[in-house]
Design a protein around this motif. Structure first.
Motif, PDB file in Angstrom:
ATOM      1  N   VAL A 111      40.479  43.831  37.402  1.00 36.10           N
ATOM      2  CA  VAL A 111      41.874  44.166  37.098  1.00 36.10           C
ATOM      3  C   VAL A 111      42.538  43.148  36.180  1.00 36.10           C
ATOM      4  CG1 VAL A 111      42.228  45.584  39.148  1.00 36.10           C
ATOM      5  CG2 VAL A 111      42.697  43.126  39.255  1.00 36.10           C
ATOM      6  N   ALA A 112      41.946  41.973  36.012  1.00 34.81           N
ATOM      7  CA  ALA A 112      42.530  40.972  35.118  1.00 34.81           C
ATOM      8  C   ALA A 112      41.471  39.964  34.702  1.00 34.81           C
ATOM      9  CB  ALA A 112      43.695  40.251  35.790  1.00 34.81           C
ATOM     10  N   VAL A 113      41.562  39.546  33.450  1.00 35.95           N
ATOM     11  CA  VAL A 113      40.690  38.504  32.913  1.00 35.95           C
ATOM     12  C   VAL A 113      41.581  37.479  32.226  1.00 35.95           C
ATOM     13  CG1 VAL A 113      38.838  37.967  31.284  1.00 35.95           C
ATOM     14  CG2 VAL A 113      38.774  40.121  32.564  1.00 35.95           C
ATOM     15  N   ASP A 114      41.460  36.223  32.625  1.00 36.66           N
ATOM     16  CA  ASP A 114      42.227  35.139  32.002  1.00 36.66           C
ATOM     17  C   ASP A 114      41.238  34.086  31.523  1.00 36.66           C
ATOM     18  OD1 ASP A 114      43.818  33.033  31.235  1.00 36.66           O
ATOM     19  OD2 ASP A 114      44.697  32.694  33.211  1.00 36.66           O
ATOM     20  N   LEU A 115      40.988  34.077  30.239  1.00 37.21           N
ATOM     21  CA  LEU A 115      40.051  33.112  29.676  1.00 37.21           C
ATOM     22  C   LEU A 115      40.745  31.903  29.073  1.00 37.21           C
ATOM     23  CD1 LEU A 115      37.437  35.467  27.998  1.00 37.21           C
ATOM     24  CD2 LEU A 115      37.408  34.434  30.279  1.00 37.21           C
ATOM     25  N   ALA A 116      42.072  31.905  29.094  1.00 37.80           N
ATOM     26  CA  ALA A 116      42.822  30.814  28.473  1.00 37.80           C
ATOM     27  C   ALA A 116      42.704  29.520  29.254  1.00 37.80           C
ATOM     28  CB  ALA A 116      44.289  31.196  28.312  1.00 37.80           C
ATOM     29  N   GLY A 117      42.673  29.617  30.586  1.00 37.27           N
ATOM     30  CA  GLY A 117      42.705  28.382  31.348  1.00 37.27           C
ATOM     31  C   GLY A 117      43.931  27.601  30.941  1.00 37.27           C
ATOM     32  N   GLY A 118      43.915  26.348  31.156  1.00 40.99           N
ATOM     33  CA  GLY A 118      45.090  25.599  30.731  1.00 40.99           C
ATOM     34  C   GLY A 118      44.898  24.106  30.828  1.00 40.99           C
ATOM     35  N   THR A 119      45.767  23.385  30.166  1.00 42.46           N
ATOM     36  CA  THR A 119      45.712  21.927  30.222  1.00 42.46           C
ATOM     37  C   THR A 119      46.231  21.414  31.555  1.00 42.46           C
ATOM     38  OG1 THR A 119      47.896  21.804  29.191  1.00 42.46           O
ATOM     39  CG2 THR A 119      45.964  21.681  27.732  1.00 42.46           C
ATOM     40  N   ASP A 120      46.865  22.313  32.342  1.00 39.99           N
ATOM     41  CA  ASP A 120      47.373  21.913  33.649  1.00 39.99           C
ATOM     42  C   ASP A 120      46.295  21.963  34.729  1.00 39.99           C
ATOM     43  OD1 ASP A 120      47.043  24.637  33.786  1.00 39.99           O
ATOM     44  OD2 ASP A 120      48.998  25.031  34.696  1.00 39.99           O
ATOM     45  N   GLY A 121      45.048  22.174  34.338  1.00 42.41           N
ATOM     46  CA  GLY A 121      43.960  22.176  35.298  1.00 42.41           C
ATOM     47  C   GLY A 121      43.548  23.557  35.767  1.00 42.41           C
ATOM     48  N   THR A 122      44.239  24.606  35.320  1.00 44.99           N
ATOM     49  CA  THR A 122      43.833  25.949  35.719  1.00 44.99           C
ATOM     50  C   THR A 122      42.523  26.302  35.027  1.00 44.99           C
ATOM     51  OG1 THR A 122      45.173  26.930  33.972  1.00 44.99           O
ATOM     52  CG2 THR A 122      46.178  26.766  36.166  1.00 44.99           C
ATOM     53  N   LEU A 123      41.739  27.112  35.686  1.00 46.86           N
ATOM     54  CA  LEU A 123      40.435  27.493  35.180  1.00 46.86           C
ATOM     55  C   LEU A 123      40.438  28.951  34.754  1.00 46.86           C
ATOM     56  CD1 LEU A 123      38.350  25.774  37.995  1.00 46.86           C
ATOM     57  CD2 LEU A 123      38.786  24.899  35.698  1.00 46.86           C
ATOM     58  N   ARG A 124      39.431  29.343  34.009  1.00 48.33           N
ATOM     59  CA  ARG A 124      39.280  30.740  33.615  1.00 48.33           C
ATOM     60  C   ARG A 124      39.020  31.573  34.868  1.00 48.33           C
ATOM     61  NH1 ARG A 124      34.651  30.479  29.386  1.00 48.33           N
ATOM     62  NH2 ARG A 124      34.007  28.755  30.703  1.00 48.33           N
ATOM     63  N   THR A 125      39.685  32.725  34.959  1.00 49.19           N
ATOM     64  CA  THR A 125      39.561  33.546  36.161  1.00 49.19           C
ATOM     65  C   THR A 125      39.384  35.020  35.817  1.00 49.19           C
ATOM     66  OG1 THR A 125      41.953  33.860  36.340  1.00 49.19           O
ATOM     67  CG2 THR A 125      41.014  32.008  37.565  1.00 49.19           C
ATOM     68  N   VAL A 126      38.760  35.712  36.753  1.00 47.25           N
ATOM     69  CA  VAL A 126      38.665  37.164  36.725  1.00 47.25           C
ATOM     70  C   VAL A 126      39.117  37.639  38.102  1.00 47.25           C
ATOM     71  CG1 VAL A 126      37.118  39.154  36.590  1.00 47.25           C
ATOM     72  CG2 VAL A 126      36.790  37.204  35.047  1.00 47.25           C
ATOM     73  N   LYS A 127      40.050  38.596  38.116  1.00 49.46           N
ATOM     74  CA  LYS A 127      40.517  39.195  39.375  1.00 49.46           C
ATOM     75  C   LYS A 127      39.799  40.529  39.552  1.00 49.46           C
ATOM     76  CE  LYS A 127      44.142  36.554  40.586  1.00 49.46           C
ATOM     77  NZ  LYS A 127      44.355  35.921  41.839  1.00 49.46           N
ATOM     78  N   ILE A 128      39.290  40.733  40.752  1.00 55.14           N
ATOM     79  CA  ILE A 128      38.599  41.972  41.092  1.00 55.14           C
ATOM     80  C   ILE A 128      39.300  42.582  42.290  1.00 55.14           C
ATOM     81  CG2 ILE A 128      36.441  42.983  41.925  1.00 55.14           C
ATOM     82  CD1 ILE A 128      34.998  40.680  40.414  1.00 55.14           C
ATOM     83  N   GLN A 129      39.685  43.841  42.148  1.00 51.42           N
ATOM     84  CA  GLN A 129      40.272  44.574  43.271  1.00 51.42           C
ATOM     85  C   GLN A 129      39.197  45.506  43.820  1.00 51.42           C
ATOM     86  OE1 GLN A 129      44.318  46.033  43.028  1.00 51.42           O
ATOM     87  NE2 GLN A 129      43.628  47.979  43.886  1.00 51.42           N
ATOM     88  N   ASP A 130      39.030  45.481  45.132  1.00 53.48           N
ATOM     89  CA  ASP A 130      37.970  46.243  45.779  1.00 53.48           C
ATOM     90  C   ASP A 130      38.554  47.102  46.884  1.00 53.48           C
ATOM     91  OD1 ASP A 130      35.485  47.143  46.625  1.00 53.48           O
ATOM     92  OD2 ASP A 130      34.749  45.172  47.235  1.00 53.48           O
ATOM     93  N   CYS A 131      38.040  48.301  47.010  1.00 56.07           N
ATOM     94  CA  CYS A 131      38.324  49.139  48.169  1.00 56.07           C
ATOM     95  C   CYS A 131      37.149  48.938  49.113  1.00 56.07           C
ATOM     96  CB  CYS A 131      38.465  50.608  47.775  1.00 56.07           C
ATOM     97  SG  CYS A 131      38.796  51.672  49.197  1.00 56.07           S
ATOM     98  N   VAL A 132      37.412  48.332  50.262  1.00 57.11           N
ATOM     99  CA  VAL A 132      36.366  47.949  51.202  1.00 57.11           C
ATOM    100  C   VAL A 132      36.430  48.867  52.419  1.00 57.11           C
ATOM    101  CG1 VAL A 132      35.448  46.064  52.598  1.00 57.11           C
ATOM    102  CG2 VAL A 132      36.588  45.568  50.424  1.00 57.11           C
ATOM    103  N   ASP A 133      35.320  49.533  52.709  1.00 55.27           N
ATOM    104  CA  ASP A 133      35.241  50.436  53.851  1.00 55.27           C
ATOM    105  C   ASP A 133      34.223  49.879  54.836  1.00 55.27           C
ATOM    106  OD1 ASP A 133      34.983  52.473  55.693  1.00 55.27           O
ATOM    107  OD2 ASP A 133      34.742  54.057  54.191  1.00 55.27           O
ATOM    108  N   THR A 134      34.707  49.348  55.955  1.00 60.83           N
ATOM    109  CA  THR A 134      33.854  48.736  56.972  1.00 60.83           C
ATOM    110  C   THR A 134      33.608  49.649  58.173  1.00 60.83           C
ATOM    111  OG1 THR A 134      35.757  47.700  58.025  1.00 60.83           O
ATOM    112  CG2 THR A 134      34.603  46.405  56.355  1.00 60.83           C
ATOM    113  N   GLN A 135      33.957  50.908  58.048  1.00 62.82           N
ATOM    114  CA  GLN A 135      33.822  51.823  59.189  1.00 62.82           C
ATOM    115  C   GLN A 135      32.371  52.013  59.632  1.00 62.82           C
ATOM    116  OE1 GLN A 135      36.528  55.269  59.231  1.00 62.82           O
ATOM    117  NE2 GLN A 135      37.446  54.381  57.396  1.00 62.82           N
ATOM    118  N   ASP A 136      31.411  51.850  58.730  1.00 61.64           N
ATOM    119  CA  ASP A 136      29.996  51.982  59.081  1.00 61.64           C
ATOM    120  C   ASP A 136      29.319  50.622  59.207  1.00 61.64           C
ATOM    121  OD1 ASP A 136      30.098  54.786  59.134  1.00 61.64           O
ATOM    122  OD2 ASP A 136      29.702  54.913  56.970  1.00 61.64           O
ATOM    123  N   PHE A 137      30.091  49.609  59.633  1.00 64.77           N
ATOM    124  CA  PHE A 137      29.582  48.244  59.764  1.00 64.77           C
ATOM    125  C   PHE A 137      30.112  47.624  61.065  1.00 64.77           C
ATOM    126  CE2 PHE A 137      29.240  43.742  58.184  1.00 64.77           C
ATOM    127  CZ  PHE A 137      27.886  43.765  57.917  1.00 64.77           C
TER     128      PHE A 137
END
Length: 183
Positions: A111-137
């Motif tokens: 859902v989001a890709v941030d490759l800029a990072g930053g001089t403030d110490g932030t790192l490159r990130t990728v956000k993943i949204q998942d629909c998790v179904d644990t009913q059979d677990f």
């Protein structure tokens, strides 16, 4: 008890959120690599999604057999705070004699890709949204065979996959925030 059996921590875990990237630094895409992404964003999305899928398999395996030592596999794919929360959850399952059976269904999307990072110490990130179904677990008491987990409808989890520079030099799952939202 377990709110995200395959890729997260319980609802008490908090996500450490990096500063919000600007619109020019973030791309929202429905899959790991979409046509609107530049090649660097697409490569980052694909790499992060591969790690996330490996982590979801690892989490299922660890919950099926919490008696094994899972530190090294988690160290290869995850970072704190997610790693510590997962290892504590697996330890708690082992101590209570509980293991899971079956499979967790996932439907992850970048859902989001941030490759800029930053001089403030932030790192490159990728956000993943998942629909998790644990009913059979289901979670089962190993001594009695009784199912001890409560039914939970499919729910949303948002993972933050971070690129850690050398010496790590790889993408690692750093947080998984379990939402109250169903999917």
């Amino acid at each position: 008890m377990l709110t995200l059996a395959a890729c997260g921590t319980d609802g008490d875990a908090t996500e450490q959120t990096p500063p919000a990237p600007s619109a020019s630094e973030t791309s929202a895409v429905p899959t790991s690599a979409g046509p609107s992404m530049d090649p660097d964003e697409a490569a980052a999305a694909d790499a992060a999604m591969a790690v996330y899928r490996d982590v979801t398999r690892l989490a299922q395996d660890a919950r099926r057999d919490p008696t094994q030592d899972w530190l090294l596999p988690y160290a290869q794919l995850t970072a704190d705070p997610y790693r510590s929360a997962e290892l504590l959850e697996i330890s708690a399952l082992r101590d209570r004699g509980i293991a899971h059976t079956g499979e967790v269904a996932h439907d992850p999307q970048v859902v989001a890709v941030d490759l800029a990072g930053g001089t403030d110490g932030t790192l490159r990130t990728v956000k993943i949204q998942d629909c998790v179904d644990t009913q059979d677990f289901p979670a089962t008491d190993q001594a009695t065979g009784d199912v001890v987990s409560a039914e939970r409808p499919p729910h949303v989890a948002v993972a933050t996959v971070v690129f850690y520079p050398p010496p790590e030099d790889r993408w690692l799952v750093a947080t998984v925030d379990v939402q109250d939202e169903t999917c």
